[in-house]
Design an enzyme around this catalytic site. Structure first.
Site, PDB file in Angstrom:
ATOM      1  N   ASP A   1      38.057   9.562  -6.648  1.00  0.00           N
ATOM      2  CA  ASP A   1      37.445  10.857  -6.924  1.00  0.00           C
ATOM      3  C   ASP A   1      36.103  10.691  -7.634  1.00  0.00           C
ATOM      4  O   ASP A   1      35.983   9.915  -8.587  1.00  0.00           O
ATOM      5  CB  ASP A   1      38.412  11.625  -7.852  1.00  0.00           C
ATOM      6  CG  ASP A   1      37.979  13.045  -8.104  1.00  0.00           C
ATOM      7  OD1 ASP A   1      38.077  13.854  -7.166  1.00  0.00           O
ATOM      8  OD2 ASP A   1      37.541  13.337  -9.235  1.00  0.00           O
TER       9      ASP A   1
ATOM     10  N   GLU B   1      34.718   8.930  -2.794  1.00  0.00           N
ATOM     11  CA  GLU B   1      34.091  10.237  -2.684  1.00  0.00           C
ATOM     12  C   GLU B   1      32.704  10.070  -3.295  1.00  0.00           C
ATOM     13  O   GLU B   1      32.535  10.152  -4.512  1.00  0.00           O
ATOM     14  CB  GLU B   1      34.895  11.294  -3.455  1.00  0.00           C
ATOM     15  CG  GLU B   1      34.334  12.671  -3.181  1.00  0.00           C
ATOM     16  CD  GLU B   1      34.752  13.748  -4.161  1.00  0.00           C
ATOM     17  OE1 GLU B   1      34.753  14.913  -3.775  1.00  0.00           O
ATOM     18  OE2 GLU B   1      35.050  13.431  -5.325  1.00  0.00           O
TER      19      GLU B   1
HETATM   20  C1  NOJ Z   1      36.735  16.155  -6.048  1.00  0.00           C
HETATM   21  C2  NOJ Z   1      38.102  16.581  -5.613  1.00  0.00           C
HETATM   22  O1  NOJ Z   1      38.220  16.387  -4.229  1.00  0.00           O
HETATM   23  C3  NOJ Z   1      38.250  18.013  -6.034  1.00  0.00           C
HETATM   24  O2  NOJ Z   1      39.380  18.621  -5.449  1.00  0.00           O
HETATM   25  C4  NOJ Z   1      38.283  18.061  -7.538  1.00  0.00           C
HETATM   26  O3  NOJ Z   1      38.319  19.409  -7.965  1.00  0.00           O
HETATM   27  C5  NOJ Z   1      37.030  17.409  -8.137  1.00  0.00           C
HETATM   28  N1  NOJ Z   1      36.683  16.185  -7.487  1.00  0.00           N
HETATM   29  C6  NOJ Z   1      37.212  17.116  -9.603  1.00  0.00           C
HETATM   30  O4  NOJ Z   1      38.106  16.050  -9.795  1.00  0.00           O
END
Ligand code: NOJ
Length: 514
Positions: free
Chosen positions: A207, A246
């Site tokens: 993440d 990500e």
């Molecule tokens: C990206 C995640 O995919 C999302 O769902 C989340 O709210 C944020 N990062 C914060 O962790």
């Protein structure tokens, strides 16, 4: 590089919404384990589970209270290990979600860091040394805790930023990226990774992987250095484990950070959005996969190709149908349009991801926000299995469901689509199977554009010795190219005819030639 990634096709599961194993209305690990045969029949051989850890769920579980404890609503650690075991028996690898940039403000580390007196966790989060001063350009909170300082947020107000240090340090309280406290945070995260790898997980989706070191340079080189250190640990101790970031900047994430894969996210104006939901262009939707939209594949290629060329020797770009943060493809595309997108996704380089329910074209639902989902909630509704109670998701009363199921009489279900050879589900299965059959279609086989004339004319590309060609428009199109000579149609959606060097593709058609 784990060899298994070459032929990996991932399935992403949002745990509370896939399958409820104990009848309390919330999806759980037992439910996911029961649903693994379906995943295997779809042809996916890898899973990504969104966070399954203890959490107050103010951000769908991305606000972790205890990294080493399974959220009771999903089950126990033993249930998770059972899930790993069954998945492995079926040839499915499992990635968990690692959230390294922040915790919940209910995490014991954070509670300790809020105390007035210095302690072991004082340096675990980003704190200033003054309660009346903020953190220029960064979100922060002051005045809520005993400690005389302000703390930085990484996302929502309940998600304080963990401290990996700062590159450009302008204040005395900013830790260096190699300070003992920043290194301690990094080691704590590696410890979490080891904990789950030792119990059978096969890696992590990471993440906000680019968010670690604050005031980083434009290449995010200090944050990338943290990940290279993690990669060194994996290469040494867990060489089969995979990491997907990500980040959506493969040059930084793959070349810089050593990630095996980086997601091609739905960032405004990027190539992915031009394919499915080109609403940023203003005016009419010009998405390439929308029939007769006037979309142009070159808008995708202009963004994608340099990223692909610059990273192809070191890792994989991961394209997806969508994810738990984006609208579903069915928001903008019809089933026939999605069929072509699946064919495209399964014949492109890199490692593809299918979000649960997209293989049957589940809707982007109009539902109230749940657990910090806001507009993302519409992509998080329960999986639609069949026409039994709650569409087969759960035996609970409708009022107890995590989110409402689609009540439309024509709600799509996996069971209905099983029966129809031309359904989206069976088309998705077909193209996933085709990818597994031909190594030339897999992650690292060469990719080259053969024809991208623009408009919705035929877009054709070579994968190794194979050729893929598509016509998303509503009219028959023709392509002449000497590369087509001597080839046969190996797989098709729609209609394709090949004679000598000429390919005729019917409306909304996709062909694999070889
Ligand atoms: C990206 C995640 O995919 C999302 O769902 C989340 O709210 C944020 N990062 C914060 O962790």
């Amino acid at each position: 590089m784990p060899e298994w990634l070459k032929d990996a096709v991932f399935y992403e599961i949002y745990p509370p919404s896939f399958r409820d194993g104990n009848g309390d209305g919330i999806g759980d690990l037992a439910g996911i384990t029961a649903g693994l045969d379906y995943v295997r029949e779809l042809g996916c051989n890898a899973l990504w589970l969104n966070p399954v850890f203890d959490s107050p769920f103010l951000d769908g579980g991305y606000d972790i209270r205890d990294y080493k404890k399974v959220a009771p609503r999903y089950g126990t650690e033993a249930d998770l290990v059972r899930l790993f075991d069954k998945a492995h028996r079926l040839g499915i690898r499992v990635l968990l979600d690692l959230v390294p940039g922040h915790t919940s403000d209910t995490h014991a580390w954070f509670q300790a860091s809020c105390r007035a007196e210095p302690n072991e966790y004082w340096g675990r989060y980003v704190w200033t040394d003054h309660p009346f001063a903020g953190i220029a350009g960064h979100p922060y909170i002051s005045g809520m805790k005993e400690r005389a300082g302000s703390y930085m947020l990484n996302f929502f107000a309940s998600q304080p930023a963990l401290n990996y240090g700062w590159l450009n340090r302008t204040e005395a309280w900013m830790s260096a990226a190699d300070s003992p406290e920043a290194l301690a945070t990094r080691e704590a995260m590696k410890d979490v990774m080891r904990y789950w790898l030792d119990r059978g997980c096969d890696g992590f989706r990471v993440d906000m992987a680019d968010s670690l070191v604050k005031n980083d340079d434009e290449n995010k080189s200090a944050t990338a250095a943290v990940w290279r250190d993690v990669r060194t640990m994996l290469d040494h101790d867990y060489p089969e484990a995979a990491l997907v970031s990500e980040w959506s900047n493969p040059v930084q994430a793959i070349n810089g950070g050593g990630f095996h894969m980086d997601f091609y996210l739905d960032h405004v104006g990027n190539g992915y959005n031009t394919l499915l939901r080109d609403y940023e262009a203003g005016g009419a939707d010009r998405s390439y996969f929308r029939k007769d939209s006037g979309g142009d594949i070159r808008r995708f290629l202009d963004d994608y190709l340099p990223k692909y060329e610059n990273t192809r020797s070191r890792g994989y770009i991961s394209m997806f149908t969508c994810n738990h943060d984006t609208p579903r493809p069915a928001w903008t595309l019809s089933a026939d349009e999605m069929k072509l997108y699946f064919a495209f996704l399964m014949t492109m380089p890199g490692v593809p991801f299918v979000y649960y329910g997209d293989e049957i074209g589940m809707k982007y639902a109009d539902v109230p926000t749940k657990e910090g989902g806001y507009q993302r909630t519409g992509s998080r509704t329960p999986m639609q299995w069949d026409h039994s109670v709650n569409l087969g998701f759960s035996d609970a009363g409708a009022e107890d469901l995590y989110l409402p199921v689609d009540t439309a009489p024509d709600a799509v279900t996996a069971a209905d689509q099983e029966q129809d050879p031309e359904s989206l589900l069976n088309t998705a299965r077909k193209w996933i199977a085709v990818r597994h059959r031909y190594p030339d279609l897999q992650a690292d086989a060469p990719f080259a554009v053969l024809s991208a004339a623009g408009g919705q004319d035929i877009f054709a590309y070579q994968r190794g010795k194979l050729v893929c060609a598509m016509n998303p428009s509503g009219t028959t199109k023709q392509l002449r190219d000497e590369q087509l000579e001597g080839k046969n149609v190996l797989a098709v959606t729609g209609a394709a005819e090949l004679s000598e060097e000429t390919l005729i593709l019917g409306p909304q058609s996709f062909a694999l030639l070889g």
